[in-house]
Design a protein around this motif. Structure first.
Motif, short mmCIF file in Angstrom:
data_model
loop_
_atom_site.label_atom_id
_atom_site.label_comp_id
_atom_site.label_asym_id
_atom_site.label_seq_id
_atom_site.Cartn_x
_atom_site.Cartn_y
_atom_site.Cartn_z
N ASN A 158 -49.32 14.98 -25.70
CA ASN A 158 -49.11 15.78 -27.22
C ASN A 158 -50.26 15.66 -28.11
O ASN A 158 -50.76 16.76 -28.52
N SER A 183 -55.82 11.52 -35.58
CA SER A 183 -55.52 12.77 -34.30
C SER A 183 -56.78 13.28 -33.80
O SER A 183 -57.90 13.17 -34.39
N SER A 217 -57.64 15.96 -32.68
CA SER A 217 -58.01 17.17 -33.39
C SER A 217 -58.98 16.98 -34.52
O SER A 217 -60.07 17.99 -34.84
N HIS A 259 -52.88 19.09 -28.81
CA HIS A 259 -53.02 19.59 -30.32
C HIS A 259 -54.57 19.29 -30.77
O HIS A 259 -54.96 20.26 -31.38
#
Length: 408
Positions: free
Chosen positions: A106, A81, A83, A110
């Motif tokens: 998406n 990810s 993030s 995030h």
């Protein structure tokens, strides 16, 4: 008494290590504890961009980067990810995700869930799944962004540009190469033509619109009215702009580089408009503009004589055009006339006689030049680069070239 390198102060070691490339900086850290401590000094890593493959969890990765003061990151492959990066480097200044094809709206959503005031540079080039939705997130949370690269993000539309114009008022550089859905409306948003919806990106200095096929002269009108600070404008392969659009650009006094490469509707008339204005261009590229001829060179000599770089590859120019230009172009340093098949030794002699400050010249594909013309060109006192093919000869290679050619 003999002094060993281990006796040097850590500050001196850090100064020495700062000159090493990134790989060697990492290696010296493994020599001993003293070198490790010195190599972790932030001055050693100033300006370094960490290049990472994000594949598996590594708890020590981001603390290590932060300890060395590294704030610039390029993600080479993204299997975790995004993030993970943002949380690990809260003070990140530059994030390069170019070519991360699996990055989605998406995933980006995030990652950007709160303001990141330190982030100044974001590169999303060739992240083809990114849409206007991501630009909404960027505009909301990356208010201090100064550089945004969106080249090849073909799903971006005018709505995305409206969001950028609404939120990114500090933006200085924007790349929209091959954003095929962008039209005059979107450029109007950027230039502040729709103030009721968005203030615009009025601090833009560098704007790349290469291969944005829906743009017309109206975009240039918007740019000239709203983007007064623009320094560099790339319009290459924009087939929808014409000579009339050059009138709008001709009074942009801050503009110093203009790329019109392969703009098929630009002719001598367009160059006349540019030359009659108040431009102070330093660089102009008109390569592969089929309608550019000798008359353009006369206009350039009259009104754009301060140019330092001029590209005319594959234009329909001849020795006559060179003759009409060279006497006024005292500032010219780089001249690209590759594939200008009407240029002969006479043209090269004119260049050698008058453009004495030239440091580089491209003659690739100039089939009518001979050894005589090349001999004159290579006598230019400042010449460092000569291109005669798909490869270039630098200053060090020129003597060898001369010995081989002129001994025959």
């Amino acid at each position: 008494m003999e002094t060993h390198i281990s006796c040097l102060f850590p500050e001196i070691l850090a100064m020495i290590f700062s000159y090493l490339d990134v790989r060697d900086k990492g290696r010296v850290a493994q020599v001993c504890a003293a070198w490790r401590d010195a190599s972790y000094h932030k001055s050693v890593w100033r300006g370094v961009e960490a290049k990472l493959h994000l594949r598996r969890a590594n708890p020590s990765l981001f603390p290590s980067l932060q300890a060395r003061g590294i704030r610039r990151v390029q993600i080479l492959s993204l299997r975790r990810s995004l993030s993970y990066v943002i949380q690990g480097m809260p003070n990140i200044e530059s994030l390069n995700l170019s070519g991360c094809y699996n990055l989605t709206d998406n995933g980006l959503g995030h990652a950007f869930v709160q303001e990141i005031p330190s982030l100044r540079v974001l590169n999303l080039s060739l992240c083809k799944q990114i849409t206007d939705s991501s630009l909404g997130r960027i505009a909301q949370y990356l208010k201090n962004l100064e550089v945004l690269e969106l080249g090849g993000c073909s799903n971006i539309t005018n709505t995305g540009l409206l969001l950028i114009a609404w939120g990114l008022h500090r933006l200085k550089s924007l790349n929209l190469r091959s954003c095929r859905h962008v039209s005059d409306v979107g450029i109007g948003h950027l230039a502040g033509m729709t103030r009721s919806a968005a203030e615009g990106c009025l601090n833009l200095e560098y704007l790349t619109l290469q291969d944005c096929q829906k743009l017309t002269d109206l975009s240039l009108k918007h740019i000239s009215k709203g983007l007064a600070k623009l320094k560099v404008l790339n319009l290459s392969f924009c087939g929808g702009i014409s000579d009339a659009g050059m009138i709008h650009l001709s009074h942009m006094t801050s503009l110093w580089s203009l790329n019109l490469r392969s703009c098929d509707n630009i002719s001598d008339t367009g160059i006349m408009h540019l030359a009659m204005g108040t431009l102070r261009l330093s660089g102009l590229d008109m390569s592969f503009c089929d309608k550019i001829g000798d008359q353009s060179l006369a206009y350039i000599a009259q009104g754009l004589y301060q140019l330092k770089s001029l590209s005319l590859c594959s234009c329909h120019i001849s020795d006559d055009g060179i003759n009409r230009m060279v006497r006024q172009m005292h500032e010219l340093r780089t001249l690209n006339i590759g594939q200008c098949v009407r240029i002969t030794d006479k043209g090269l002699e004119l260049i050698a006689d008058h453009l004495t400050q030239l440091t580089g010249i491209d003659l690739y594909g100039c089939t009518k030049i001979t050894k005589r013309g090349l001999e004159r060109i290579t006598q230019l006192p400042c010449l460092k680069v000569l291109n005669l093919g798909l490869w270039q000869m630098t200053e060090k290679m020129l003597p060898l070239f001369l010995n081989q050619v002129f001994s025959n």
